[in-house]
Design an enzyme around this catalytic site. Sequence first.
Site, short mmCIF file in Angstrom:
data_model
loop_
_atom_site.label_atom_id
_atom_site.label_comp_id
_atom_site.label_asym_id
_atom_site.label_seq_id
_atom_site.Cartn_x
_atom_site.Cartn_y
_atom_site.Cartn_z
N ASP A 1 -19.22 17.82 48.18
CA ASP A 1 -18.43 17.52 47.21
C ASP A 1 -17.93 18.98 46.36
O ASP A 1 -18.53 19.93 46.43
CB ASP A 1 -18.92 16.86 45.98
N ASP A 2 -16.76 18.90 45.90
CA ASP A 2 -16.11 19.87 44.82
C ASP A 2 -15.60 20.80 45.49
O ASP A 2 -15.10 21.86 44.64
CB ASP A 2 -17.63 20.38 43.85
N HIS B 1 -23.08 19.82 48.02
CA HIS B 1 -22.02 20.18 47.17
C HIS B 1 -21.30 21.67 47.97
O HIS B 1 -22.29 22.27 48.38
CB HIS B 1 -22.56 20.51 45.72
ZN LIG Z 1 -18.37 16.44 41.94
#
Ligand SMILES: [Zn+2]
Length: 328
Positions: free
Chosen positions: A128-129, A286
């Site tokens: 993610d991100d 992440h």
């Molecule tokens: Zn996030």
Amino acid sequence: MQEDQMLAFKAQRQRDKRIAQFKRNLLILAVIAIILPTLLCIYLFFKVNSLEDKLAALYKEGTAAVSQKRTDDNTVYASQDLKPDEVNAVENPSLNEQKTLNQETTGVQTPETNDSKKEKKIVYLTFDDGPSSNTKNILKVLKEHNVKATFFVVGNKYNSEEFEAMYKQIVEEGHTIGMHSYSHQYSTIYQSLDAFKEDLNLLQDYLNKTIGMSPAIYRFPGGSSNKVSDTKMEVFINYLKEKNLTYFDWNVSSGDAAGQNLSVEEIVNNTMEGVSKNQTSVVLMHDSEHLDSTVEALGKIIEQLKEQGIEILPIDQKTTPVQQLKAK
Ligand SMILES: [Zn+2]
């Protein structure tokens, strides 16, 4: 005088008797005080054991149920006539109407049976991100191990060409791209449905422009069961459903998120422990500039998964979504 002695002797004997009786009672009490708790302990020991077994059985059923859940059957995915470099991109059919749709072959999932426990375990690694200054490093590790993963990306944070190239590289190297909101600002996107729509449109437009397609999968910042949204998450879930977008949560958290500051070893252990409990795992990781530990842990995680004969796949149109919160 003799009578006095006799009386004293009698009294003494009665005292002795009473003391003996008292001692006996004390002994009986002591025995009861020892035996009762012992018996209770033995009973509780077996009771806890049997409850633990029951709990384990229930947990297994629970995880199986989560991985069996499908999104709405009307969810339609793009079919196989994608260009090779787009195969894992899980495109949104509503934006790619020229592509043939074939729900029968791609939208229907064979339900898991009890035999599935003997089948190969599957792990979906998700990041993610991103993109971030670590995207290149993550991609490098994945390439070295010949593994494909899934990236839930946000908008171009720095508005730079260098980052723009990252989205392209993710797709070109055969990984799946999903959406994770444009701004990743909880206070903005979860303010109202209109705000959510606006943010989603921004990301869809940006990805269409950058990689020539708009993904069909979405991950809510904070997950679908986050406690930060002021608006009921069902509102957004229903909107995604309307748009034929499937949201994915996770059932294994690596714990690599920025605030937690876990060591590489802890990230590896969290992941492996989580994976050991599921037949199919969606692992949350992440892609962030400060998380070099994720990059380091990634290689070790892949090695351990492979050692255990676990298959690592990118999310595609056949993947059963893991969803923490379901819209009613
Ligand atoms: Zn996030």
